[in-house]
Design a protein around this motif. Structure first.
Motif, PDB file in Angstrom:
ATOM      1  N   GLY A 103     -45.859   8.761 -29.926  1.00 52.06           N
ATOM      2  CA  GLY A 103     -44.973   8.472 -31.043  1.00 52.06           C
ATOM      3  C   GLY A 103     -43.604   9.108 -30.964  1.00 52.06           C
ATOM      4  N   ARG A 104     -43.395  10.008 -30.011  1.00 50.03           N
ATOM      5  CA  ARG A 104     -42.093  10.679 -29.920  1.00 50.03           C
ATOM      6  C   ARG A 104     -41.003   9.736 -29.444  1.00 50.03           C
ATOM      7  NH1 ARG A 104     -40.212  15.717 -26.073  1.00 50.03           N
ATOM      8  NH2 ARG A 104     -38.158  15.902 -26.973  1.00 50.03           N
ATOM      9  N   PHE A 105     -41.310   8.943 -28.417  1.00 52.82           N
ATOM     10  CA  PHE A 105     -40.322   8.039 -27.841  1.00 52.82           C
ATOM     11  C   PHE A 105     -40.624   6.608 -28.282  1.00 52.82           C
ATOM     12  CE2 PHE A 105     -40.636  11.644 -24.929  1.00 52.82           C
ATOM     13  CZ  PHE A 105     -39.310  12.041 -24.877  1.00 52.82           C
ATOM     14  N   ASP A 106     -39.550   5.844 -28.480  1.00 50.62           N
ATOM     15  CA  ASP A 106     -39.706   4.459 -28.933  1.00 50.62           C
ATOM     16  C   ASP A 106     -39.659   3.466 -27.788  1.00 50.62           C
ATOM     17  OD1 ASP A 106     -39.689   4.828 -31.934  1.00 50.62           O
ATOM     18  OD2 ASP A 106     -37.943   5.980 -31.298  1.00 50.62           O
ATOM     19  N   CYS A 107     -39.121   3.876 -26.659  1.00 50.61           N
ATOM     20  CA  CYS A 107     -39.051   3.019 -25.479  1.00 50.61           C
ATOM     21  C   CYS A 107     -38.820   3.907 -24.263  1.00 50.61           C
ATOM     22  CB  CYS A 107     -37.904   2.010 -25.630  1.00 50.61           C
ATOM     23  SG  CYS A 107     -37.813   0.783 -24.290  1.00 50.61           S
ATOM     24  N   LEU A 108     -39.293   3.426 -23.130  1.00 50.61           N
ATOM     25  CA  LEU A 108     -39.096   4.123 -21.861  1.00 50.61           C
ATOM     26  C   LEU A 108     -38.423   3.175 -20.887  1.00 50.61           C
ATOM     27  CD1 LEU A 108     -39.667   6.351 -19.691  1.00 50.61           C
ATOM     28  CD2 LEU A 108     -41.903   5.278 -19.376  1.00 50.61           C
ATOM     29  N   ILE A 109     -37.368   3.669 -20.248  1.00 51.35           N
ATOM     30  CA  ILE A 109     -36.719   2.939 -19.158  1.00 51.35           C
ATOM     31  C   ILE A 109     -36.972   3.762 -17.906  1.00 51.35           C
ATOM     32  CG2 ILE A 109     -34.539   2.101 -18.211  1.00 51.35           C
ATOM     33  CD1 ILE A 109     -33.455   2.012 -21.111  1.00 51.35           C
ATOM     34  N   THR A 110     -37.587   3.154 -16.898  1.00 52.35           N
ATOM     35  CA  THR A 110     -37.914   3.917 -15.696  1.00 52.35           C
ATOM     36  C   THR A 110     -37.660   3.134 -14.423  1.00 52.35           C
ATOM     37  OG1 THR A 110     -39.632   5.245 -14.577  1.00 52.35           O
ATOM     38  CG2 THR A 110     -40.369   3.234 -15.697  1.00 52.35           C
ATOM     39  N   ASP A 111     -37.312   3.874 -13.391  1.00 52.88           N
ATOM     40  CA  ASP A 111     -37.190   3.329 -12.047  1.00 52.88           C
ATOM     41  C   ASP A 111     -38.601   3.254 -11.463  1.00 52.88           C
ATOM     42  OD1 ASP A 111     -36.158   2.468  -9.626  1.00 52.88           O
ATOM     43  OD2 ASP A 111     -35.387   4.429  -9.024  1.00 52.88           O
ATOM     44  N   VAL A 112     -38.757   2.515 -10.386  1.00 55.88           N
ATOM     45  CA  VAL A 112     -40.054   2.446  -9.710  1.00 55.88           C
ATOM     46  C   VAL A 112     -40.153   3.532  -8.652  1.00 55.88           C
ATOM     47  CG1 VAL A 112     -41.512   1.067  -8.176  1.00 55.88           C
ATOM     48  CG2 VAL A 112     -40.453   0.011 -10.166  1.00 55.88           C
ATOM     49  N   SER A 113     -39.196   3.557  -7.742  1.00 59.07           N
ATOM     50  CA  SER A 113     -39.268   4.462  -6.587  1.00 59.07           C
ATOM     51  C   SER A 113     -38.704   5.829  -6.929  1.00 59.07           C
ATOM     52  CB  SER A 113     -38.491   3.864  -5.412  1.00 59.07           C
ATOM     53  OG  SER A 113     -39.046   2.627  -5.046  1.00 59.07           O
ATOM     54  N   MET A 114     -39.617   6.797  -7.015  1.00 59.76           N
ATOM     55  CA  MET A 114     -39.223   8.175  -7.272  1.00 59.76           C
ATOM     56  C   MET A 114     -40.161   9.089  -6.497  1.00 59.76           C
ATOM     57  SD  MET A 114     -38.539   8.148 -11.390  1.00 59.76           S
ATOM     58  CE  MET A 114     -40.134   7.451 -11.834  1.00 59.76           C
TER      59      MET A 114
ATOM     60  N   ALA B  42     -41.391  11.340 -13.122  1.00 55.10           N
ATOM     61  CA  ALA B  42     -42.455  10.960 -14.046  1.00 55.10           C
ATOM     62  C   ALA B  42     -43.212  12.187 -14.562  1.00 55.10           C
ATOM     63  CB  ALA B  42     -43.423   9.999 -13.350  1.00 55.10           C
ATOM     64  N   GLU B  43     -43.432  13.146 -13.688  1.00 62.67           N
ATOM     65  CA  GLU B  43     -44.200  14.328 -14.083  1.00 62.67           C
ATOM     66  C   GLU B  43     -43.482  15.107 -15.198  1.00 62.67           C
ATOM     67  OE1 GLU B  43     -43.410  13.402 -11.034  1.00 62.67           O
ATOM     68  OE2 GLU B  43     -45.200  13.391  -9.774  1.00 62.67           O
ATOM     69  N   ALA B  44     -42.158  15.178 -15.113  1.00 66.59           N
ATOM     70  CA  ALA B  44     -41.379  15.886 -16.140  1.00 66.59           C
ATOM     71  C   ALA B  44     -41.493  15.168 -17.481  1.00 66.59           C
ATOM     72  CB  ALA B  44     -39.919  15.998 -15.708  1.00 66.59           C
ATOM     73  N   PHE B  45     -41.473  13.837 -17.438  1.00 71.13           N
ATOM     74  CA  PHE B  45     -41.636  13.076 -18.675  1.00 71.13           C
ATOM     75  C   PHE B  45     -43.015  13.329 -19.285  1.00 71.13           C
ATOM     76  CE2 PHE B  45     -43.366   9.320 -20.769  1.00 71.13           C
ATOM     77  CZ  PHE B  45     -42.484   9.205 -21.840  1.00 71.13           C
ATOM     78  N   MET B  46     -44.052  13.240 -18.469  1.00 65.28           N
ATOM     79  CA  MET B  46     -45.410  13.405 -18.992  1.00 65.28           C
ATOM     80  C   MET B  46     -45.641  14.820 -19.532  1.00 65.28           C
ATOM     81  SD  MET B  46     -46.850  10.513 -19.142  1.00 65.28           S
ATOM     82  CE  MET B  46     -48.422  11.111 -19.761  1.00 65.28           C
ATOM     83  N   ALA B  47     -44.935  15.802 -18.981  1.00 64.91           N
ATOM     84  CA  ALA B  47     -45.075  17.177 -19.480  1.00 64.91           C
ATOM     85  C   ALA B  47     -44.574  17.294 -20.918  1.00 64.91           C
ATOM     86  CB  ALA B  47     -44.319  18.144 -18.577  1.00 64.91           C
TER      87      ALA B  47
END
Length: 138
Positions: free
Chosen positions: A47-58, A37-42
């Motif tokens: 508006g850059r991404f149109d959708c996010l697919i993410t796991d819960v446990s990381m 998650a931290e890498a994504f938020m960095a």
């Protein structure tokens, strides 16, 4: 001229990231993958991404923490949660935080793509789409 949808995939499992990325490429959807998650938020820019697919446990922040953070900063981006965690508390937290869909592993490609297409239409990122679906697990 509308831009092609860009989907972000956040999962600490490299094999999952690669499988999802390959699936989206077959559909000619662009994606960026992140191992946490931290890498994504960095790299997050509204508006850059149109959708996010993410796991819960990381490691570090969970996918639910990421979802909550995005909502806190006002992001309306659809977020699809894909997880092996089937506890009602996890599902409830995800939905209360505004998850677009909560899918439990193993998720079929068809189910994931159905929810992704619906999410992209919801975000206005699926050119030519005019219908909306009611997101649900499955």
């Amino acid at each position: 001229m509308s831009k092609a949808p860009l989907v972000a995939i956040v999962d600490d499992d490299e094999a999952v990231r690669e499988a999802l990325s390959d699936l989206l490429l077959v559909l000619e959807l662009s994606c960026r993958t992140f191992d946490r998650a931290e890498a994504f938020m960095a790299e997050y820019v509204p508006g850059r991404f149109d959708c996010l697919i993410t796991d819960v446990s990381m490691p570090g922040h969970s996918g639910l923490d990421l979802l909550q953070r995005l909502r806190t900063i006002g992001s309306p981006m659809p977020v699809i949660i894909v997880t092996a965690d089937t506890t009602p508390a996890t599902r409830l937290r995800a939905m209360r935080c505004g998850a677009y869909a909560f899918l439990t592993k193993p998720v079929s490609s068809e189910a994931l793509l159905r929810h992704l297409r619906s999410a992209l239409r919801h975000a206005g990122s699926c050119p030519g789409a005019d219908g909306r679906e009611t997101p649900s697990d499955g």
